[in-house]
Design an enzyme around this catalytic site. Structure first.
Site, PDB file in Angstrom:
ATOM      1  N   ARG A   1       1.224   7.780  15.539  1.00 58.54           N
ATOM      2  CA  ARG A   1       1.222   9.066  14.811  1.00 58.54           C
ATOM      3  C   ARG A   1       0.400  10.104  15.563  1.00 58.54           C
ATOM      4  NH1 ARG A   1      -1.897   6.700   9.392  1.00 58.54           N
ATOM      5  NH2 ARG A   1      -3.452   5.526  10.520  1.00 58.54           N
TER       6      ARG A   1
ATOM      7  N   ARG B   1       9.573   6.119  -3.791  1.00 54.45           N
ATOM      8  CA  ARG B   1       9.783   6.961  -4.977  1.00 54.45           C
ATOM      9  C   ARG B   1      11.220   7.444  -5.060  1.00 54.45           C
ATOM     10  NH1 ARG B   1       4.703  10.025  -3.015  1.00 54.45           N
ATOM     11  NH2 ARG B   1       3.018   8.882  -4.037  1.00 54.45           N
TER      12      ARG B   1
ATOM     13  N   TYR C   1     -10.052  -4.540   4.354  1.00 53.02           N
ATOM     14  CA  TYR C   1      -9.694  -3.126   4.435  1.00 53.02           C
ATOM     15  C   TYR C   1     -10.112  -2.471   3.127  1.00 53.02           C
ATOM     16  CZ  TYR C   1      -7.530   1.306   4.857  1.00 53.02           C
ATOM     17  OH  TYR C   1      -7.364   2.670   4.922  1.00 53.02           O
TER      18      TYR C   1
ATOM     19  N   GLU D   1      -2.376   8.661  18.234  1.00 49.66           N
ATOM     20  CA  GLU D   1      -2.983   7.375  17.856  1.00 49.66           C
ATOM     21  C   GLU D   1      -2.159   6.217  18.412  1.00 49.66           C
ATOM     22  OE1 GLU D   1      -4.052   7.000  13.675  1.00 49.66           O
ATOM     23  OE2 GLU D   1      -3.467   4.894  13.726  1.00 49.66           O
TER      24      GLU D   1
ATOM     25  N   ARG E   1       0.827  -1.214   0.000  1.00 51.47           N
ATOM     26  CA  ARG E   1       0.000   0.000   0.000  1.00 51.47           C
ATOM     27  C   ARG E   1       0.861   1.264   0.000  1.00 51.47           C
ATOM     28  NH1 ARG E   1      -3.617  -2.118   4.215  1.00 51.47           N
ATOM     29  NH2 ARG E   1      -3.193  -0.390   5.620  1.00 51.47           N
TER      30      ARG E   1
ATOM     31  N   ASP F   1     -10.806   1.381   1.253  1.00 53.33           N
ATOM     32  CA  ASP F   1     -10.863   2.835   1.313  1.00 53.33           C
ATOM     33  C   ASP F   1     -12.297   3.290   1.029  1.00 53.33           C
ATOM     34  OD1 ASP F   1      -8.315   3.650   2.060  1.00 53.33           O
ATOM     35  OD2 ASP F   1      -7.522   3.462   0.030  1.00 53.33           O
TER      36      ASP F   1
ATOM     37  N   ARG G   1      -7.403  -5.452  14.306  1.00 50.78           N
ATOM     38  CA  ARG G   1      -6.579  -4.579  15.103  1.00 50.78           C
ATOM     39  C   ARG G   1      -7.426  -3.347  15.411  1.00 50.78           C
ATOM     40  NH1 ARG G   1      -3.075  -0.841  14.151  1.00 50.78           N
ATOM     41  NH2 ARG G   1      -3.389  -0.893  11.918  1.00 50.78           N
TER      42      ARG G   1
HETATM   43  P1  FAD Z   1     -18.048   1.783   8.837  1.00 48.84           P
HETATM   44  O1  FAD Z   1     -17.693   3.173   8.532  1.00 48.84           O
HETATM   45  O2  FAD Z   1     -17.286   1.081   9.895  1.00 48.84           O
HETATM   46  O3  FAD Z   1     -19.596   1.750   9.235  1.00 48.84           O
HETATM   47  C1  FAD Z   1     -20.192   0.608   9.784  1.00 48.84           C
HETATM   48  C2  FAD Z   1     -21.283   1.083  10.742  1.00 48.84           C
HETATM   49  O4  FAD Z   1     -22.034  -0.059  11.158  1.00 48.84           O
HETATM   50  C3  FAD Z   1     -20.730   1.729  12.011  1.00 48.84           C
HETATM   51  O5  FAD Z   1     -21.274   3.017  12.152  1.00 48.84           O
HETATM   52  C4  FAD Z   1     -21.188   0.808  13.121  1.00 48.84           C
HETATM   53  O6  FAD Z   1     -21.527   1.490  14.316  1.00 48.84           O
HETATM   54  C5  FAD Z   1     -22.424   0.157  12.506  1.00 48.84           C
HETATM   55  N1  FAD Z   1     -22.762  -1.143  13.093  1.00 48.84           N
HETATM   56  C6  FAD Z   1     -21.932  -2.210  13.253  1.00 48.84           C
HETATM   57  N2  FAD Z   1     -22.605  -3.223  13.862  1.00 48.84           N
HETATM   58  C7  FAD Z   1     -23.857  -2.779  14.080  1.00 48.84           C
HETATM   59  C8  FAD Z   1     -25.004  -3.359  14.700  1.00 48.84           C
HETATM   60  N3  FAD Z   1     -24.975  -4.589  15.206  1.00 48.84           N
HETATM   61  N4  FAD Z   1     -26.134  -2.636  14.763  1.00 48.84           N
HETATM   62  C9  FAD Z   1     -26.173  -1.352  14.273  1.00 48.84           C
HETATM   63  N5  FAD Z   1     -25.107  -0.755  13.682  1.00 48.84           N
HETATM   64  C10 FAD Z   1     -23.973  -1.461  13.584  1.00 48.84           C
HETATM   65  N6  FAD Z   1     -10.353   5.455   3.736  1.00 48.84           N
HETATM   66  C11 FAD Z   1     -10.013   6.402   2.833  1.00 48.84           C
HETATM   67  O7  FAD Z   1     -10.527   6.404   1.710  1.00 48.84           O
HETATM   68  N7  FAD Z   1      -9.110   7.391   3.170  1.00 48.84           N
HETATM   69  C12 FAD Z   1      -8.511   7.468   4.378  1.00 48.84           C
HETATM   70  O8  FAD Z   1      -7.701   8.365   4.636  1.00 48.84           O
HETATM   71  C13 FAD Z   1      -8.854   6.468   5.340  1.00 48.84           C
HETATM   72  N8  FAD Z   1      -8.299   6.504   6.568  1.00 48.84           N
HETATM   73  C14 FAD Z   1      -8.594   5.504   7.449  1.00 48.84           C
HETATM   74  C15 FAD Z   1      -7.987   5.548   8.695  1.00 48.84           C
HETATM   75  C16 FAD Z   1      -8.257   4.561   9.612  1.00 48.84           C
HETATM   76  C17 FAD Z   1      -7.614   4.615  10.967  1.00 48.84           C
HETATM   77  C18 FAD Z   1      -9.122   3.496   9.273  1.00 48.84           C
HETATM   78  C19 FAD Z   1      -9.364   2.363  10.209  1.00 48.84           C
HETATM   79  C20 FAD Z   1      -9.765   3.473   8.042  1.00 48.84           C
HETATM   80  C21 FAD Z   1      -9.512   4.473   7.124  1.00 48.84           C
HETATM   81  N9  FAD Z   1     -10.143   4.497   5.896  1.00 48.84           N
HETATM   82  C22 FAD Z   1      -9.807   5.466   4.978  1.00 48.84           C
HETATM   83  C23 FAD Z   1     -11.195   3.511   5.537  1.00 48.84           C
HETATM   84  C24 FAD Z   1     -12.621   3.993   5.921  1.00 48.84           C
HETATM   85  O9  FAD Z   1     -12.697   4.164   7.321  1.00 48.84           O
HETATM   86  C25 FAD Z   1     -13.632   2.948   5.419  1.00 48.84           C
HETATM   87  O10 FAD Z   1     -13.561   2.883   4.017  1.00 48.84           O
HETATM   88  C26 FAD Z   1     -15.084   3.252   5.810  1.00 48.84           C
HETATM   89  O11 FAD Z   1     -15.247   3.548   7.165  1.00 48.84           O
HETATM   90  C27 FAD Z   1     -15.921   2.025   5.480  1.00 48.84           C
HETATM   91  O12 FAD Z   1     -17.300   2.307   5.605  1.00 48.84           O
HETATM   92  P2  FAD Z   1     -18.297   1.162   6.011  1.00 48.84           P
HETATM   93  O13 FAD Z   1     -19.653   1.708   5.827  1.00 48.84           O
HETATM   94  O14 FAD Z   1     -17.942  -0.105   5.331  1.00 48.84           O
HETATM   95  O15 FAD Z   1     -17.969   0.862   7.555  1.00 48.84           O
HETATM   96  N1  UDP Z   2       4.208   2.014   7.203  1.00 44.92           N
HETATM   97  C1  UDP Z   2       5.431   2.144   7.823  1.00 44.92           C
HETATM   98  N2  UDP Z   2       5.885   3.380   8.153  1.00 44.92           N
HETATM   99  C2  UDP Z   2       5.179   4.498   7.920  1.00 44.92           C
HETATM  100  C3  UDP Z   2       3.922   4.373   7.277  1.00 44.92           C
HETATM  101  C4  UDP Z   2       3.471   3.117   6.936  1.00 44.92           C
HETATM  102  O1  UDP Z   2       6.094   1.152   8.081  1.00 44.92           O
HETATM  103  O2  UDP Z   2       5.642   5.605   8.263  1.00 44.92           O
HETATM  104  C5  UDP Z   2       3.753   0.649   6.856  1.00 44.92           C
HETATM  105  C6  UDP Z   2       2.866   0.036   7.942  1.00 44.92           C
HETATM  106  O3  UDP Z   2       3.134  -1.353   7.987  1.00 44.92           O
HETATM  107  C7  UDP Z   2       1.458   0.277   7.409  1.00 44.92           C
HETATM  108  C8  UDP Z   2       1.678   0.103   5.895  1.00 44.92           C
HETATM  109  O4  UDP Z   2       2.964   0.695   5.670  1.00 44.92           O
HETATM  110  O5  UDP Z   2       0.534  -0.666   7.910  1.00 44.92           O
HETATM  111  C9  UDP Z   2       0.646   0.777   5.032  1.00 44.92           C
HETATM  112  O6  UDP Z   2       0.669   2.179   5.268  1.00 44.92           O
HETATM  113  P1  UDP Z   2      -0.662   3.048   5.284  1.00 44.92           P
HETATM  114  O7  UDP Z   2      -0.339   4.474   5.353  1.00 44.92           O
HETATM  115  O8  UDP Z   2      -1.563   2.545   4.225  1.00 44.92           O
HETATM  116  O9  UDP Z   2      -1.169   2.646   6.720  1.00 44.92           O
HETATM  117  P2  UDP Z   2      -2.545   2.611   7.393  1.00 44.92           P
HETATM  118  O10 UDP Z   2      -2.431   3.541   8.514  1.00 44.92           O
HETATM  119  O11 UDP Z   2      -3.613   2.981   6.425  1.00 44.92           O
HETATM  120  O12 UDP Z   2      -2.542   1.179   7.817  1.00 44.92           O
END
Ligand code: FAD
Ligand code: UDP
Length: 388
Positions: free
Chosen positions: A293, A188, A364, A316, A184, A366, A262
């Site tokens: 971070r 560069r 996972y 975080e 992911r 986006d 996780r």
């Molecule tokens: P969710 O957003 O998790 O929604 C699921 C919902 O279901 C939740 O509100 C939950 O409360 C509800 N639910 C679960 N069980 C029940 C139940 N039994 N009854 C009622 N409600 C329930 N994507 C990007 O494109 N760009 C980013 O920069 C990015 N950053 C991220 C950073 C982190 C730390 C993480 C973990 C993910 C990131 N993502 C990012 C991914 C993004 O969070 C997901 O794509 C998105 O949240 C997925 O939407 P979803 O609807 O599948 O799930």
């Molecule tokens: N990663 C790393 N160092 C960094 C950023 C990312 O080693 O400074 C690794 C880490 O294993 C991470 C993976 O690259 O899980 C993917 O990075 P991304 O930014 O997609 O991480 P996310 O927070 O979305 O898991």
């Protein structure tokens, strides 16, 4: 959108469980394209799932409650769809990383290489230098994240910028993690610092909270917050179509065991300074620093006038997931993959339930992928079914 009004479920045709992007897109389509009534429930006290954002009370700074979310996509279809509900600012994501007290650009690029090795390489020189680094520990077929990372950047860059961060983030030795996690991350040999390469990127001008509100605010959508599906399941009519975006293992009462996730914990602080770190996300590469971070949300909206004397940061921390923590990243060991297959088999036998989103499909994804998958499911499994 009738929020919190329990209209009862008698005669209900569509129930969406979860108001993240997957559930919200499905509900919006059912309401506006199909013209049908749909109930959306969420167990949380807010809509928007993990992509939710809300203004901080003390500063008004829009905070991404579950960690930084940057919208980025290659899909013109997704971009066109989401722009019906909001405009985006021109934010381009850039990440720095702190290693041994020094700041470097991340992902590893020409600037990171030159600063780390104290060199002034051109792109071709850096490529040749890193190739020599890689050859010292050559892995013909990398079997895990450590081997894969070394085969991409060599051992010294791996140990500085990837090993400690990954071990903290996954709470697992990188030798035991699948190689594809590191794919992911781009590497560069130019000075390009943008984290993502996608043509369309940005942050919703009014924030994600406002975007979800607009998507859900439709006369055909009833939204019930603080409502757990498993508490109301027995009231749902047998012929109601349920779109379930919660965890698939919980749906089947963990019959084949719990899927590995996780989790994360965020520590919020409001600081009496206008700018804490000068950027949105600062990674901390060294294992001895307990957090992975720091997010500083004011920098996502350069177009806004935020207070000059306060800022909001979230530190975080990574956590091993349990049934009681919020799932964030699927661990996806080979055992998890086998367990998930068993749940998928059961899911295929549910005539009126569709599973979607990151929790429903144990993956996972986006935000743009989630939106695309929801649009596809709506067209192929909901709209088509309603016309038969
Ligand atoms: P969710 O957003 O998790 O929604 C699921 C919902 O279901 C939740 O509100 C939950 O409360 C509800 N639910 C679960 N069980 C029940 C139940 N039994 N009854 C009622 N409600 C329930 N994507 C990007 O494109 N760009 C980013 O920069 C990015 N950053 C991220 C950073 C982190 C730390 C993480 C973990 C993910 C990131 N993502 C990012 C991914 C993004 O969070 C997901 O794509 C998105 O949240 C997925 O939407 P979803 O609807 O599948 O799930
Ligand atoms: N990663 C790393 N160092 C960094 C950023 C990312 O080693 O400074 C690794 C880490 O294993 C991470 C993976 O690259 O899980 C993917 O990075 P991304 O930014 O997609 O991480 P996310 O927070 O979305 O898991």
């Amino acid at each position: 959108m009738d929020q919190g009004v329990n209209l009862g479920f008698i005669g209900l045709k569509y129930l969406v469980v979860g108001s993240g992007f997957f559930g919200t897109v499905i509900a919006e389509r059912i309401a506006n394209d199909l013209g049908e009534q749909v109930v959306v429930i969420d167990q949380r006290s807010h809509f928007g799932g993990n992509s939710f954002s809300a203004p901080d009370d003390a500063t008004g700074i829009d905070c991404h409650i579950y960690g930084s979310h940057i919208f980025h996509t290659k899909s013109s279809h997704v971009w066109e769809y989401i722009n019906r509900f909001c405009s985006f600012n021109s934010y381009r994501h850039k990440v720095l990383t702190n290693h041994s007290g020094n700041f470097y650009q991340m992902p590893v690029n020409l600037d990171t290489i030159n600063r780390f090795f104290g060199t002034a390489f051109s792109p071709a020189e850096a490529r040749a230098f890193v190739e020599e680094e890689i050859q010292r520990d050559y892995f013909a077929e990398p079997q895990n994240l450590e081997e894969k990372a070394i085969s991409l950047v060599g051992r010294r860059l791996y140990e500085a910028f990837i090993k400690g961060y990954t071990a903290k983030q996954w709470q697992t030795d990188p030798k035991l993690l699948p190689a594809d996690i590191i794919s992911r991350l781009p590497f560069r040999f130019s000075y390009k610092i943008d984290y993502f390469d996608d043509p369309w990127q940005g942050i919703p001008l009014e924030g994600y909270g406002a975007l979800f509100k607009r998507m859900l605010n439709q006369p055909n959508i009833d939204l019930l917050l603080d409502t757990d599906y498993f508490a109301i399941r027995s009231q749902i009519p047998a012929d109601c179509k349920v779109i379930f975006t919660g965890p698939i293992d919980r749906f089947f009462d963990y019959r084949f065991g719990i899927l590995g996730w996780r989790s994360l914990r965020f520590e919020k602080e409001v600081l009496p300074v206008s700018d804490f770190q000068g950027t949105t996300v600062m990674n901390y590469a060294d294992e001895k620093i307990p957090f992975t971070r720091i997010h500083e949300f004011r920098h996502y909206h350069d177009e806004r006038q935020y207070p000059g004397d306060k800022t909001v940061i979230y530190r975080e921390y990574s956590l091993t997931g349990t049934r009681d923590t919020d799932p964030y990243y699927p661990v996806n060991t080979s055992q998890d993959q086998n367990t998930y297959k068993q749940y998928c088999h059961l899911a295929g036998q549910e005539p009126n339930v569709l599973f979607g989103g990151r929790l429903g499909t144990y993956s996972y994804l986006d935000m743009d992928r989630v939106i695309l998958q929801a649009l596809e499911m709506y067209e192929s499994r909901i709209k088509v079914g309603s016309q038969m």
